[in-house]
Write an enzyme that holds these catalytic residues in place. Structure first.
Site, mmCIF file in Angstrom:
data_model
loop_
_atom_site.group_PDB
_atom_site.id
_atom_site.type_symbol
_atom_site.label_atom_id
_atom_site.label_comp_id
_atom_site.label_asym_id
_atom_site.label_seq_id
_atom_site.Cartn_x
_atom_site.Cartn_y
_atom_site.Cartn_z
ATOM 1 N N GLN A 79 0.950 -1.293 -0.050
ATOM 2 C CA GLN A 79 0.166 -0.196 0.165
ATOM 3 C C GLN A 79 0.922 1.444 0.086
ATOM 4 O O GLN A 79 0.376 2.551 0.148
ATOM 5 C CB GLN A 79 -0.921 -0.120 0.988
ATOM 6 C CG GLN A 79 -1.915 -1.091 1.213
ATOM 7 C CD GLN A 79 -2.904 -1.122 2.401
ATOM 8 O OE1 GLN A 79 -2.891 -0.165 3.118
ATOM 9 N NE2 GLN A 79 -3.625 -2.106 2.926
ATOM 10 N N HIS A 146 -1.461 0.431 5.409
ATOM 11 C CA HIS A 146 -2.123 1.418 6.339
ATOM 12 C C HIS A 146 -1.402 2.703 6.582
ATOM 13 O O HIS A 146 -1.113 3.120 8.044
ATOM 14 C CB HIS A 146 -2.691 0.705 7.606
ATOM 15 C CG HIS A 146 -3.574 -0.209 7.383
ATOM 16 N ND1 HIS A 146 -4.242 -0.823 8.570
ATOM 17 C CD2 HIS A 146 -4.069 -0.788 6.387
ATOM 18 C CE1 HIS A 146 -5.212 -1.721 7.884
ATOM 19 N NE2 HIS A 146 -4.926 -1.849 6.735
ATOM 20 N N GLU A 246 -15.706 3.372 8.745
ATOM 21 C CA GLU A 246 -16.130 4.552 9.573
ATOM 22 C C GLU A 246 -16.112 6.078 8.858
ATOM 23 O O GLU A 246 -15.122 6.297 8.417
ATOM 24 C CB GLU A 246 -15.722 4.378 10.802
ATOM 25 C CG GLU A 246 -15.662 3.154 11.620
ATOM 26 C CD GLU A 246 -14.770 3.329 13.079
ATOM 27 O OE1 GLU A 246 -14.650 2.182 13.676
ATOM 28 O OE2 GLU A 246 -14.406 4.267 13.402
ATOM 29 N N TYR A 256 -11.329 7.282 19.204
ATOM 30 C CA TYR A 256 -12.315 6.485 18.379
ATOM 31 C C TYR A 256 -12.268 5.135 18.468
ATOM 32 O O TYR A 256 -13.033 4.296 17.811
ATOM 33 C CB TYR A 256 -12.219 7.102 16.790
ATOM 34 C CG TYR A 256 -12.647 8.356 16.746
ATOM 35 C CD1 TYR A 256 -13.902 8.848 16.546
ATOM 36 C CD2 TYR A 256 -11.698 9.605 17.091
ATOM 37 C CE1 TYR A 256 -14.423 10.158 16.450
ATOM 38 C CE2 TYR A 256 -12.102 10.972 16.813
ATOM 39 C CZ TYR A 256 -13.475 11.215 16.763
ATOM 40 O OH TYR A 256 -13.823 12.571 16.809
ATOM 41 N N TYR A 267 -9.490 -9.961 10.253
ATOM 42 C CA TYR A 267 -9.785 -10.692 8.964
ATOM 43 C C TYR A 267 -9.609 -12.297 9.157
ATOM 44 O O TYR A 267 -10.266 -12.864 8.623
ATOM 45 C CB TYR A 267 -8.401 -10.337 7.993
ATOM 46 C CG TYR A 267 -8.725 -9.107 7.238
ATOM 47 C CD1 TYR A 267 -10.116 -8.786 6.286
ATOM 48 C CD2 TYR A 267 -7.855 -7.728 7.597
ATOM 49 C CE1 TYR A 267 -10.170 -7.421 5.986
ATOM 50 C CE2 TYR A 267 -8.071 -6.501 7.061
ATOM 51 C CZ TYR A 267 -9.115 -6.430 5.972
ATOM 52 O OH TYR A 267 -9.377 -5.359 5.431
#
Length: 375
Positions: A79, A146, A246, A256, A267
């Site tokens: 990523q 991420h 979210e 949060y 997962y």
């Protein structure tokens, strides 16, 4: 190409054309890119468009591209790669461009960074000078997931979304700026009214020298969308685990809950307690299972799509759609979804109110730059 494959492709194209005919906008293909990730407008109406492998282009409305050199080194893979691009609010005076990207460290570690440089043009090309890093994720960790690293300028500050790097617990660790939303000045310095500037860890064994003073909110997973609404409030769209994407209304010092709570699960099937089991954490304004897989987030401000003004638009990757969400105070709800027939990495509103869309280049998506105008 085999006959069956040709027939399947023909039906796919027919379905996409029919879907576009049913949309409230016209779709024009401008050009295409290799793994495009982000875009922003220059004051003269041209765009900067980033590619994940480490390229940046100045692009005009006709799709003509001018490459930009002088970029920082990018750690490409998974990523990770070149991410967001934003211009300084006073770009017309200082020509400053801000870029987020994955940066390599020692012993195979990596982390997101934000750098800025002065953009100049000559002989049909752009180049950056005086490039300096103004922020880094801390600590660097192994893995290529991420990063988050969206950039927003608002209210005199630079806001950066910092993903949890698939490490879970750092989202709750105040000795790390991973899994956080940070608030800085444009040079990377820390405002003295940030909520945790005076934070002192109660454990004397923990070094109090840290990055907690950067933190505006915590308990985030992979915040890939960040936008300011018409009331000046900050919203963050996060990719959840297995379920539980979210949309969060960001509050000063808010927690949060991730990874302690989530409306999705791991997962591997392990359950994560839902938000309603731990009311001390802030719950999302809206959440999705099945997921939409956000690419980015904007709030519509112009008049071309006047009925959408004030609504949020989510670029959907796995959902292959643009998702429209009504915002009302602390509440949010999906009101419509526009299938695009491709993974959507980014959506951006242009100066005239037209919507510009970047497709992801993966799983049949072609990496096109599209322009959407109201019918």
């Amino acid at each position: 190409m085999t006959r069956l494959l040709a027939i399947a492709l023909s039906f796919t194209l027919m379905a996409c054309a029919q879907a576009q005919n049913d949309q409230p906008f016209n779709v024009e293909t401008i050009t295409d890119f290799h793994e495009p990730w982000a875009m922003t407008f220059l004051p003269d109406g041209r765009m900067l468009v980033s590619e994940k492998k480490g390229s940046l282009y100045i692009v005009n409305e006709m799709g003509q591209k001018a490459p930009v050199s002088g970029l920082p080194d990018v750690d490409y893979g998974g990523q990770g790669g070149f991410g967001d691009v934003e211009v300084h609010p006073d770009f017309a005076d200082n020509n400053l461009v801000y870029m987020s990207y994955a940066e390599g460290g020692v012993n195979g570690t990596r982390g997101a960074a934000v750098a800025r440089g002065v953009l100049s043009e000559s002989n049909g090309r752009g180049y950056l000078s005086d490039v300096e890093v103004v922020w880094r994720q801390y600590p660097k960790v192994v893995g290529r997931g991420h990063y988050g690293h969206r950039i927003v300028f608002h209210d005199g500050y630079m806001w950066i979304s910092s993903g949890d790097r698939q490490k879970f617990t750092p989202s709750q660790d105040m000795q790390s700026n991973i899994g956080k939303v940070v608030r800085l000045y444009d040079d990377g310095s820390v405002p003295d009214d940030n909520p945790f500037v005076d934070y002192i860890d109660e454990d004397p064994a923990v070094d109090d020298e840290g990055v907690y003073d950067q933190v505006w909110s915590l308990g985030h997973r992979n915040p890939l969308g960040m936008a300011v609404d018409l009331e000046g409030e900050l919203w963050v769209m996060e990719m959840g685990p297995a379920g539980g994407d979210e949309l969060n209304h960001i509050k000063r010092g808010g927690n949060y809950g991730y990874p302690i709570v989530s409306n999705g699960d791991h997962y591997d099937g392990r359950e994560i307690p839902d938000h309603d089991t731990r009311p001390e954490f802030l719950a999302p304004a809206a959440w999705w299972t099945p997921v939409v897989s956000p690419g980015n987030l904007i709030v519509v401000r112009g008049e071309m799509f006047s009925d959408w003004r004030g609504d949020a638009l989510i670029a959907g990757l796995s959902s292959q759609a643009i998702v429209r969400v009504a915002l009302d105070g602390d509440e949010a709800r999906e009101v419509e979804r526009y299938p695009m027939g491709a993974r959507i990495r980014s959506v951006l509103e242009g100066p005239d109110g037209a919507l510009w869309v970047l497709e992801d280049e993966r799983a049949g998506s072609q990496g096109r730059l599209l322009k959407l105008t109201a019918k």
